[in-house]
Design an enzyme around this catalytic site. Structure first.
Site, PDB file in Angstrom:
ATOM      1  N   ARG A 127       0.803  -1.239   0.000  1.00  0.00           N
ATOM      2  CA  ARG A 127       0.000   0.000   0.000  1.00  0.00           C
ATOM      3  C   ARG A 127       0.834   1.286   0.000  1.00  0.00           C
ATOM      4  O   ARG A 127       0.356   2.347   0.364  1.00  0.00           O
ATOM      5  CB  ARG A 127      -0.972   0.043   1.177  1.00  0.00           C
ATOM      6  N   LYS A 149       3.769  11.510 -11.369  1.00  0.00           N
ATOM      7  CA  LYS A 149       2.939  10.631 -12.208  1.00  0.00           C
ATOM      8  C   LYS A 149       3.696   9.334 -12.407  1.00  0.00           C
ATOM      9  O   LYS A 149       4.804   9.337 -12.966  1.00  0.00           O
ATOM     10  CB  LYS A 149       2.690  11.269 -13.573  1.00  0.00           C
ATOM     11  N   GLU A 191      11.298  18.032 -25.008  1.00  0.00           N
ATOM     12  CA  GLU A 191      10.475  18.315 -23.822  1.00  0.00           C
ATOM     13  C   GLU A 191      10.937  19.611 -23.146  1.00  0.00           C
ATOM     14  O   GLU A 191      10.134  20.365 -22.608  1.00  0.00           O
ATOM     15  CB  GLU A 191      10.535  17.162 -22.814  1.00  0.00           C
ATOM     16  N   LYS A 233       8.933  22.698 -14.332  1.00  0.00           N
ATOM     17  CA  LYS A 233       8.049  21.569 -14.000  1.00  0.00           C
ATOM     18  C   LYS A 233       7.691  21.610 -12.511  1.00  0.00           C
ATOM     19  O   LYS A 233       6.536  21.426 -12.132  1.00  0.00           O
ATOM     20  CB  LYS A 233       8.746  20.250 -14.366  1.00  0.00           C
ATOM     21  N   GLU A 243      -3.176  17.761 -11.661  1.00  0.00           N
ATOM     22  CA  GLU A 243      -3.535  18.118 -13.039  1.00  0.00           C
ATOM     23  C   GLU A 243      -5.026  18.386 -13.205  1.00  0.00           C
ATOM     24  O   GLU A 243      -5.685  17.834 -14.077  1.00  0.00           O
ATOM     25  CB  GLU A 243      -3.073  17.032 -14.023  1.00  0.00           C
ATOM     26  N   ARG A 247      -1.589  22.536 -14.634  1.00  0.00           N
ATOM     27  CA  ARG A 247      -0.603  21.504 -15.030  1.00  0.00           C
ATOM     28  C   ARG A 247      -0.866  20.988 -16.443  1.00  0.00           C
ATOM     29  O   ARG A 247       0.044  20.477 -17.101  1.00  0.00           O
ATOM     30  CB  ARG A 247      -0.617  20.361 -13.998  1.00  0.00           C
ATOM     31  N   ASN A 251       1.039  19.681 -21.288  1.00  0.00           N
ATOM     32  CA  ASN A 251       0.685  18.799 -22.405  1.00  0.00           C
ATOM     33  C   ASN A 251       0.776  19.505 -23.758  1.00  0.00           C
ATOM     34  O   ASN A 251       0.324  18.972 -24.768  1.00  0.00           O
ATOM     35  CB  ASN A 251      -0.729  18.245 -22.223  1.00  0.00           C
ATOM     36  N   HIS A 254       1.350  17.555 -26.904  1.00  0.00           N
ATOM     37  CA  HIS A 254       1.046  16.152 -26.605  1.00  0.00           C
ATOM     38  C   HIS A 254      -0.242  15.667 -27.261  1.00  0.00           C
ATOM     39  O   HIS A 254      -0.435  14.462 -27.394  1.00  0.00           O
ATOM     40  CB  HIS A 254       0.978  15.917 -25.089  1.00  0.00           C
ATOM     41  N   HIS A 258       0.857  12.390 -28.790  1.00  0.00           N
ATOM     42  CA  HIS A 258       0.359  11.089 -28.339  1.00  0.00           C
ATOM     43  C   HIS A 258      -0.312  10.336 -29.487  1.00  0.00           C
ATOM     44  O   HIS A 258      -0.143   9.129 -29.632  1.00  0.00           O
ATOM     45  CB  HIS A 258      -0.677  11.259 -27.217  1.00  0.00           C
ATOM     46  N   HIS A 271       9.119   9.233 -27.475  1.00  0.00           N
ATOM     47  CA  HIS A 271       8.071  10.119 -26.953  1.00  0.00           C
ATOM     48  C   HIS A 271       8.394  11.600 -27.235  1.00  0.00           C
ATOM     49  O   HIS A 271       7.564  12.354 -27.740  1.00  0.00           O
ATOM     50  CB  HIS A 271       7.903   9.865 -25.445  1.00  0.00           C
TER      51      HIS A 271
HETATM   52  N1  LIG Z   1       5.844  10.353 -15.346  1.00  0.00           N
HETATM   53  C1  LIG Z   1       5.840  11.366 -16.164  1.00  0.00           C
HETATM   54  O1  LIG Z   1       5.452  12.494 -15.812  1.00  0.00           O
HETATM   55  C2  LIG Z   1       6.363  11.172 -17.560  1.00  0.00           C
HETATM   56  C3  LIG Z   1       6.582  12.290 -18.388  1.00  0.00           C
HETATM   57  C4  LIG Z   1       7.124  12.072 -19.659  1.00  0.00           C
HETATM   58  C5  LIG Z   1       7.426  10.783 -20.089  1.00  0.00           C
HETATM   59  N2  LIG Z   1       7.187   9.737 -19.232  1.00  0.00           N
HETATM   60  C6  LIG Z   1       7.524   8.354 -19.639  1.00  0.00           C
HETATM   61  O2  LIG Z   1       8.940   8.277 -19.751  1.00  0.00           O
HETATM   62  C7  LIG Z   1       9.263   7.208 -20.642  1.00  0.00           C
HETATM   63  C8  LIG Z   1      10.343   7.649 -21.574  1.00  0.00           C
HETATM   64  O3  LIG Z   1      11.478   7.963 -20.805  1.00  0.00           O
HETATM   65  P1  LIG Z   1      12.936   8.109 -21.461  1.00  0.00           P
HETATM   66  O4  LIG Z   1      12.840   8.961 -22.649  1.00  0.00           O
HETATM   67  O5  LIG Z   1      13.848   8.475 -20.358  1.00  0.00           O
HETATM   68  O6  LIG Z   1      13.200   6.634 -22.028  1.00  0.00           O
HETATM   69  P2  LIG Z   1      13.915   5.330 -21.400  1.00  0.00           P
HETATM   70  O7  LIG Z   1      13.703   5.235 -19.952  1.00  0.00           O
HETATM   71  O8  LIG Z   1      13.476   4.192 -22.248  1.00  0.00           O
HETATM   72  O9  LIG Z   1      15.459   5.621 -21.668  1.00  0.00           O
HETATM   73  C9  LIG Z   1      15.918   5.740 -22.994  1.00  0.00           C
HETATM   74  C10 LIG Z   1      17.148   4.872 -23.260  1.00  0.00           C
HETATM   75  O10 LIG Z   1      18.292   5.479 -22.666  1.00  0.00           O
HETATM   76  C11 LIG Z   1      18.982   4.524 -21.869  1.00  0.00           C
HETATM   77  N3  LIG Z   1      19.667   5.305 -20.831  1.00  0.00           N
HETATM   78  C12 LIG Z   1      19.146   5.831 -19.709  1.00  0.00           C
HETATM   79  N4  LIG Z   1      20.059   6.590 -19.090  1.00  0.00           N
HETATM   80  C13 LIG Z   1      21.195   6.512 -19.835  1.00  0.00           C
HETATM   81  C14 LIG Z   1      22.480   7.105 -19.726  1.00  0.00           C
HETATM   82  N5  LIG Z   1      22.780   7.981 -18.756  1.00  0.00           N
HETATM   83  N6  LIG Z   1      23.407   6.804 -20.667  1.00  0.00           N
HETATM   84  C15 LIG Z   1      23.096   5.975 -21.702  1.00  0.00           C
HETATM   85  N7  LIG Z   1      21.881   5.407 -21.862  1.00  0.00           N
HETATM   86  C16 LIG Z   1      20.947   5.682 -20.944  1.00  0.00           C
HETATM   87  C17 LIG Z   1      17.912   3.593 -21.404  1.00  0.00           C
HETATM   88  O11 LIG Z   1      18.441   2.359 -20.990  1.00  0.00           O
HETATM   89  C18 LIG Z   1      17.055   3.481 -22.665  1.00  0.00           C
HETATM   90  O12 LIG Z   1      17.628   2.576 -23.559  1.00  0.00           O
HETATM   91  C19 LIG Z   1       7.959   6.829 -21.332  1.00  0.00           C
HETATM   92  O13 LIG Z   1       7.499   5.613 -20.790  1.00  0.00           O
HETATM   93  C20 LIG Z   1       7.002   7.968 -20.975  1.00  0.00           C
HETATM   94  O14 LIG Z   1       5.674   7.520 -20.893  1.00  0.00           O
HETATM   95  C21 LIG Z   1       6.670   9.906 -17.996  1.00  0.00           C
END
Ligand SMILES: NC(=O)c1ccc[n+]([C@@H]2O[C@H](COP(=O)([O-])OP(=O)(O)OC[C@H]3O[C@@H](n4cnc5c(N)ncnc54)[C@H](O)[C@@H]3O)[C@@H](O)[C@H]2O)c1
Length: 373
Positions: A127, A149, A191, A233, A243, A247, A251, A254, A258, A271
């Site tokens: 929990r 999130k 972003e 942010k 949100e 907030r 988007n 987006h 999306h 993304h």
């Molecule tokens: N929670 C939120 O508010 C929010 C906001 C935007 C996106 N997201 C989510 O985030 C995700 C995308 O995140 P991302 O773009 O970080 O992708 P990711 O986590 O897949 O990382 C991208 C790649 O980089 C590699 N990597 C990570 N750190 C590294 C480093 N320092 N050196 C070399 N390689 C490295 C990872 O292993 C992966 O292969 C999606 O699932 C999206 O939905 C969440």
């Protein structure tokens, strides 16, 4: 990695509690002491993936061990498809095997995928147990690690099962970004451009002037981008944690972004790249509605185009895109809502989008591969 320089600590302020976002070069070497100062007094369960752990795990582990003793580490698969129910179940079982209980805490060490699923595991394990984030991609440092999130994907869509669950601290070591593949760096930068476009014309101007250095991951420039974007942010989340109001402006880009991701089965675009296209669409559409001045829209389009090469829109059918857009969880009520820019640095939430006009615009946007014909 050189000496440690904490550049900035700032806070997400929420009713009754707040958490620190610490940013700087080489912070991982001091992760143990920084996290104990943030209130943790036992070893975390670190959740990461093999790639990140191989590159940066030893530095983190040494520091955590010094402060807390031996650290259990759980590695998950690398990639969006591992942000799944199956991975989540494996995570819970591995946590039980390390004798995790209600007093345990999680440190998410990786990009947005690791952060989202590790955060969701923290929100739900017994929990809810505390967690902290050590984001390692640009996208995670400026966006996904801040704001609470957390989510996993299901076959019905991305991030559809999740929670608002805030971390207790965020530790963003800007030095780790040097090992990021160029395409990942650019994806995060879209972003950052988005945040500047909606909230800070001065940050946008800085990115325009220093783009080559930023893309080269030079420390002073990258630090400024991470700190200023993360602050935007943090400020927006402080104003509207769940949100229900402002907030939503995060988007920007987006709505179409999306839809593009979903219409291409999440395979063609990162993304951030989809958000890059989404911003171009929002700017061009806003211009059609007479919102953004031509010189301002030209500046933003130029910046987005200079960050990197966006994967082509070729072959995406209007109907597929349109259906994806209408299925987005943000439109389940039936209204189309878009974030558009009044001017650079100032966004507005528009709930009066006429579906025929948007559909017509998207038709020409797709036909011109991102430049309406
Ligand atoms: N929670 C939120 O508010 C929010 C906001 C935007 C996106 N997201 C989510 O985030 C995700 C995308 O995140 P991302 O773009 O970080 O992708 P990711 O986590 O897949 O990382 C991208 C790649 O980089 C590699 N990597 C990570 N750190 C590294 C480093 N320092 N050196 C070399 N390689 C490295 C990872 O292993 C992966 O292969 C999606 O699932 C999206 O939905 C969440």
């Amino acid at each position: 990695m050189g000496g440690i320089a904490i550049l900035k600590t700032f806070y997400v302020e929420l009713p009754g509690r707040r958490y620190a976002i610490m940013t700087g070069q080489g912070l991982l070497t001091k992760a143990g002491s920084l996290l104990s100062k943030a209130g943790f007094d036992s070893a975390p369960i670190v959740i990461s993936n093999a790639k990140v752990w191989r590159l940066h795990g030893p530095v983190l582990e040494r520091s955590l061990k010094g402060a807390f003793g031996p650290v259990p580490v759980i590695l998950i698969g690398d990639g969006e498809r591992f942000k799944s129910h199956t991975t989540l179940m494996k995570l819970y079982h591995r946590m039980f095997r390390t004798h995790a209980d209600r007093r345990s805490w999680i440190l998410a060490f990786g990009g947005g995928v690791v952060g989202d699923i590790a955060g969701f595991a923290a929100a739900t394990f017994m929990r809810g147990i505390p967690f902290a984030m050590a984001p390692t991609t640009l996208l995670a440092q400026v966006d996904s690690s801040i704001g609470g999130k957390v989510a996993i994907n299901v076959k019905e869509g991305k991030n559809l099962i999740g929670a608002f669950y805030q971390p207790s601290a965020v530790l963003a070591d800007i030095g780790v970004l040097r090992t990021l593949p160029k395409r990942e760096l650019a994806a995060g930068l879209y972003e950052a451009v988005k945040s500047a476009a909606i909230c800070s014309e001065s940050l946008l101007g800085y990115m325009e002037r220093r783009l080559p250095q930023i893309l080269d991951c030079r420390p002073p420039e990258m630090e400024r981008v991470v700190v200023e974007t993360a602050k935007i942010k943090a400020r927006v989340v402080t104003a509207d944690e769940k949100e229900t109001g402002v907030r939503i402006i995060l988007n920007f880009g987006h709505t179409v972004g999306h839809a593009l991701e979903s219409a291409t089965g999440y395979r063609r675009f990162k993304h951030g790249e989809a958000v890059g296209w989404g911003m171009l669409a929002a700017v061009e559409y806003g211009r059609e509605l007479g919102l953004l001045r031509a010189d301002e829209s030209a500046r933003l389009i130029r910046l987005v185009r200079s960050v990197g090469r966006l994967p082509s829109l070729k072959g995406i059918a209007l109907d597929t895109l349109w259906n994806s857009l209408l299925l987005d969880k943000k439109f389940r009520s039936g209204d189309i809502r878009m974030i558009l820019l009044q001017r650079l640095g100032e966004a507005e939430i528009r709930g009066d989008i006429k579906s025929e006009s948007l559909r017509k615009f998207l038709k020409s946007f797709l036909a011109g591969n991102g430049s309406p014909v």
